[in-house]
Design a protein around this motif. Structure first.
Motif, PDB file in Angstrom:
ATOM      1  N   ARG A  97      35.440  39.004  39.019  1.00 41.62           N
ATOM      2  CA  ARG A  97      35.258  40.453  39.068  1.00 41.62           C
ATOM      3  C   ARG A  97      36.492  41.170  38.503  1.00 41.62           C
ATOM      4  O   ARG A  97      36.378  42.116  37.729  1.00 41.62           O
ATOM      5  CB  ARG A  97      35.006  40.888  40.507  1.00 41.62           C
ATOM      6  CG  ARG A  97      34.522  42.327  40.643  1.00 41.62           C
ATOM      7  CD  ARG A  97      34.645  42.860  42.063  1.00 41.62           C
ATOM      8  NE  ARG A  97      34.478  41.880  43.091  1.00 41.62           N
ATOM      9  CZ  ARG A  97      33.441  41.782  43.919  1.00 41.62           C
ATOM     10  NH1 ARG A  97      32.423  42.602  43.772  1.00 41.62           N
ATOM     11  NH2 ARG A  97      33.426  40.873  44.875  1.00 41.62           N
ATOM     12  N   SER A  98      37.677  40.665  38.881  1.00 39.84           N
ATOM     13  CA  SER A  98      38.920  41.271  38.403  1.00 39.84           C
ATOM     14  C   SER A  98      39.093  41.104  36.902  1.00 39.84           C
ATOM     15  O   SER A  98      39.770  41.902  36.249  1.00 39.84           O
ATOM     16  CB  SER A  98      40.123  40.641  39.134  1.00 39.84           C
ATOM     17  OG  SER A  98      40.063  40.905  40.518  1.00 39.84           O
ATOM     18  N   GLU A 140      28.566  38.050  48.759  1.00 44.71           N
ATOM     19  CA  GLU A 140      28.883  39.376  49.273  1.00 44.71           C
ATOM     20  C   GLU A 140      27.683  40.016  49.967  1.00 44.71           C
ATOM     21  O   GLU A 140      27.822  41.026  50.665  1.00 44.71           O
ATOM     22  CB  GLU A 140      29.392  40.289  48.144  1.00 44.71           C
ATOM     23  CG  GLU A 140      28.335  40.721  47.138  1.00 44.71           C
ATOM     24  CD  GLU A 140      28.188  39.749  45.979  1.00 44.71           C
ATOM     25  OE1 GLU A 140      27.723  40.178  44.912  1.00 44.71           O
ATOM     26  OE2 GLU A 140      28.527  38.571  46.155  1.00 44.71           O
ATOM     27  N   ASP A 144      36.011  37.110  43.411  1.00 40.68           N
ATOM     28  CA  ASP A 144      36.905  38.230  43.124  1.00 40.68           C
ATOM     29  C   ASP A 144      37.680  38.044  41.819  1.00 40.68           C
ATOM     30  O   ASP A 144      37.955  39.009  41.103  1.00 40.68           O
ATOM     31  CB  ASP A 144      37.890  38.441  44.274  1.00 40.68           C
ATOM     32  CG  ASP A 144      37.250  39.098  45.482  1.00 40.68           C
ATOM     33  OD1 ASP A 144      36.106  39.585  45.352  1.00 40.68           O
ATOM     34  OD2 ASP A 144      37.872  39.124  46.558  1.00 40.68           O
ATOM     35  N   SER A 177      34.336  33.240  47.208  1.00 42.86           N
ATOM     36  CA  SER A 177      34.715  34.529  46.625  1.00 42.86           C
ATOM     37  C   SER A 177      34.715  34.478  45.101  1.00 42.86           C
ATOM     38  O   SER A 177      35.281  33.557  44.500  1.00 42.86           O
ATOM     39  CB  SER A 177      36.120  34.917  47.114  1.00 42.86           C
ATOM     40  OG  SER A 177      36.609  36.035  46.402  1.00 42.86           O
TER      41      SER A 177
END
Length: 324
Positions: free
Chosen positions: A294-295, A236, A291, A289
């Motif tokens: 993170r989620s 990121e 994500d 990624s």
């Protein structure tokens, strides 16, 4: 399967504890009194470089019977082991031996550290856990098969989490040494050509701090997802590229490519050179990624740019010390 009880001291076994990721993981775990840590070593002696709080068990992944005392009455296994000097068959055999011993000792959970490069020659510009992997090199294929071994045997046996880090860096790590050595000792002409060709190509680094944080997060999190795979990266950050790394080692401000020749070289010539050299990812800009992690509630504790700066300072101090 019994749930892991976070209120009692958890017996946590680590393979590969003497490696770069292993040492960092042990150091972080010892900051908490939540775990009783065991480490598997081939030879018991003073050269394992592990703190005295870690209980050592002598064993070999190729000898299944040697693994049972190591895993007996334990709750969780963090598998960081991979033998670069062994064949694919030996690495697979060692993995299967570990799985059999884990099942026989009723281990509750396995957290396996794999690698994001199992994506291989995927055409995706953004790689995530759902990306179809096309492992190309022997290393990629071996790591992919090891993942499959853990997944195939996990049903109704143990909780499973697989972490796929990108290129791990940190003090004491070797992943960036060649890049920085090449740049430090090359002639000015070669330095210029490297910057011209590599330009702002993404290098997909991830801090050892983020990797260790993610491993410990997965240790404590119950994982019942149909897919136990989680990617961890620092992609990121816009500075996660070759030019920014070189600017960091030279302590210069970052800048974008500013001439047509540089753009053409990095866009057209670089993929060809990477393909000829046998690299799987020949694209200029591929990101991985995280994500999903993170989620799931994972939060990083360190800043990529600060970690790169600290690493480059460590690298320069180490080189100056060796050259004296």
């Amino acid at each position: 399967m019994e749930k892991i009880n976070p209120s009692s001291k958890t017996v946590l076994c680590i393979t590969g504890a003497t490696g770069f990721v292993g040492r960092a993981t042990v150091k972080r775990l010892l900051q908490s009194d939540q775990y009783a840590i065991r480490a598997l070593t081939r030879k018991r002696g003073p050269n394992h470089h592990l703190p005295k709080q870690v209980k050592l068990f002598q064993g070999d992944l190729l000898l299944k019977n040697s693994l049972q005392p190591f895993l007996d009455s334990a709750s969780i296994l963090i598998n960081l082991a991979y033998c670069k000097d062994s064949t694919r068959e030996q690495n697979i055999q060692g993995t299967n031996n570990l799985i059999k011993a884990a099942r026989e000792t009723n281990l509750q959970k396995i957290v396996h550290c794999s690698t994001a490069v199992v994506a291989g020659r995927s055409r995706a510009n953004v790689v995530n856990e759902e990306t179809v992997c096309l492992p190309h090199t022997d290393y990629e294929q071996t790591k992919s098969e090891i993942e499959k071994c853990f997944v195939r045997n996990s049903r109704n046996a143990y909780q499973l989490a697989i972490l796929r880090p990108t290129v791990i860096f940190g003090k004491g790590g070797t992943n960036l040494i060649k890049i920085l050595d090449d740049y430090k000792y090359d002639s000015q002409l070669i330095k210029y050509l490297r910057q011209l060709i590599y330009s702002d190509r993404y290098i997909n680094l991830v801090s050892i701090n983020s990797v260790v944080d993610a491993l410990i997060f997965l240790v404590s999190k119950e994982t019942h997802d149909e897919s136990p795979i989680f990617i961890i990266s620092d992609d990121e950050y816009s500075t996660n590229n070759y030019r920014s790394l070189i600017n960091s080692i030279e302590n210069k401000p970052n800048r974008r490519p500013n001439n047509v020749l540089e753009n053409i070289s990095s866009t057209c010539l670089l993929p060809l050179l990477l393909l000829i050299s046998g690299r799987s990812n020949t694209k200029r800009k591929t990101t991985y990624s995280w994500d999903k992690l993170r989620s799931a509630g994972f939060v990083k504790s360190s800043n990529f740019d600060q970690q790169i700066k600290m690493y480059c300072e460590w690298y320069m101090r180490t080189k100056i010390s060796k050259e004296k």
